[in-house]
Design a protein around this motif. Sequence first.
Motif, PDB file in Angstrom:
ATOM      1  N   THR A 165      39.426  27.008  32.620  1.00 15.70           N
ATOM      2  CA  THR A 165      40.831  27.400  32.741  1.00 15.70           C
ATOM      3  C   THR A 165      41.364  27.885  31.401  1.00 15.70           C
ATOM      4  O   THR A 165      41.180  27.234  30.370  1.00 15.70           O
ATOM      5  N   ILE A 193      45.302  30.122  33.762  1.00 10.72           N
ATOM      6  CA  ILE A 193      44.558  31.193  34.423  1.00 10.72           C
ATOM      7  C   ILE A 193      43.157  30.693  34.768  1.00 10.72           C
ATOM      8  O   ILE A 193      42.430  30.214  33.896  1.00 10.72           O
ATOM      9  N   VAL A 240      39.619  31.986  36.460  1.00  9.73           N
ATOM     10  CA  VAL A 240      38.925  33.231  36.796  1.00  9.73           C
ATOM     11  C   VAL A 240      37.565  32.916  37.413  1.00  9.73           C
ATOM     12  O   VAL A 240      36.757  32.200  36.810  1.00  9.73           O
ATOM     13  N   VAL A 281      48.850  34.587  42.443  1.00  3.20           N
ATOM     14  CA  VAL A 281      49.833  33.914  41.592  1.00  3.20           C
ATOM     15  C   VAL A 281      50.383  32.743  42.389  1.00  3.20           C
ATOM     16  O   VAL A 281      50.844  32.918  43.522  1.00  3.20           O
ATOM     17  N   ARG A 333      40.737  30.535  43.956  1.00  2.00           N
ATOM     18  CA  ARG A 333      39.638  30.887  43.046  1.00  2.00           C
ATOM     19  C   ARG A 333      38.307  30.866  43.782  1.00  2.00           C
ATOM     20  O   ARG A 333      37.447  31.731  43.552  1.00  2.00           O
ATOM     21  N   ALA A 385      41.315  35.777  40.859  1.00  2.77           N
ATOM     22  CA  ALA A 385      41.783  35.319  39.554  1.00  2.77           C
ATOM     23  C   ALA A 385      43.176  34.740  39.782  1.00  2.77           C
ATOM     24  O   ALA A 385      44.059  35.427  40.287  1.00  2.77           O
ATOM     25  N   LEU A 432      46.696  32.803  38.633  1.00  6.25           N
ATOM     26  CA  LEU A 432      47.630  32.545  37.542  1.00  6.25           C
ATOM     27  C   LEU A 432      48.691  31.564  38.014  1.00  6.25           C
ATOM     28  O   LEU A 432      49.289  31.750  39.078  1.00  6.25           O
ATOM     29  N   ALA A 462      48.909  40.571  35.362  1.00  2.00           N
ATOM     30  CA  ALA A 462      47.603  40.441  36.016  1.00  2.00           C
ATOM     31  C   ALA A 462      47.090  41.795  36.491  1.00  2.00           C
ATOM     32  O   ALA A 462      45.895  42.093  36.386  1.00  2.00           O
TER      33      ALA A 462
END
Length: 218
Positions: A7, A23, A25, A34, A59, A64, A66, A97
């Motif tokens: 993270t 974030i 990924v 988001v 995820r 990705a 946020l 993003a």
Amino acid sequence: MSRPAPTENALLRGAAGALDVLIDVPAEVRGIAVVCHPHPLYGGANTNKVTHTLARAFRELGYAVLRPNFRGVGKSEGSHDLGNGETEDTLAVVEWARQRWGDLPLALGGFSFGSYVQCRVANQLAGDAYRAERFALVGMAAGNAADGARQYDTPPLPAGLSSLIIHGENDETVPLANVLDWARPQELPVVVVPGADHFFHGKLHLIRDFVARVWAPR
């Protein structure tokens, strides 16, 4: 098989100053999500367990993810703005993003107050070329809160979204009836978790299961 990166912590720029964002990924980014946290004046933060669960679920689908802290939470600057500034800041996170990963499919997720903000965000994006395709609301805020201290005039969702609305049968913060009243005129189904309270104690795994079941690649 490659693992997702640890993270990240980032400070982005919002209208009121810095925005503190977590974030996550995946190994291969297929989309952007988001996820917004519950009410900042009642202890809400981007580390909230429900918010974290939503982020992990997205995820695992290749998004990705946020998770911004709203104004006045963590390192985010500014002060609580009843959803107005929070909507503006979430749109700024979406744009950041987009600059990083491009115009990948966008998902919006929110828990409690965060779901109210995301309904506003979805409507702001509705007329844009880049708009949300998937939408996950958990313990959403609609109508009068049970304590009588808050009232949410939550807008309907734009047409064409793939939505997942999850609410606890025994939600003590936002009565289930409020959410059904909001969803009914839109003909939106609501997934009711028997025995679940507002924070889904002991039921968090079900949130992940629902997200995976609805949106897992076929």
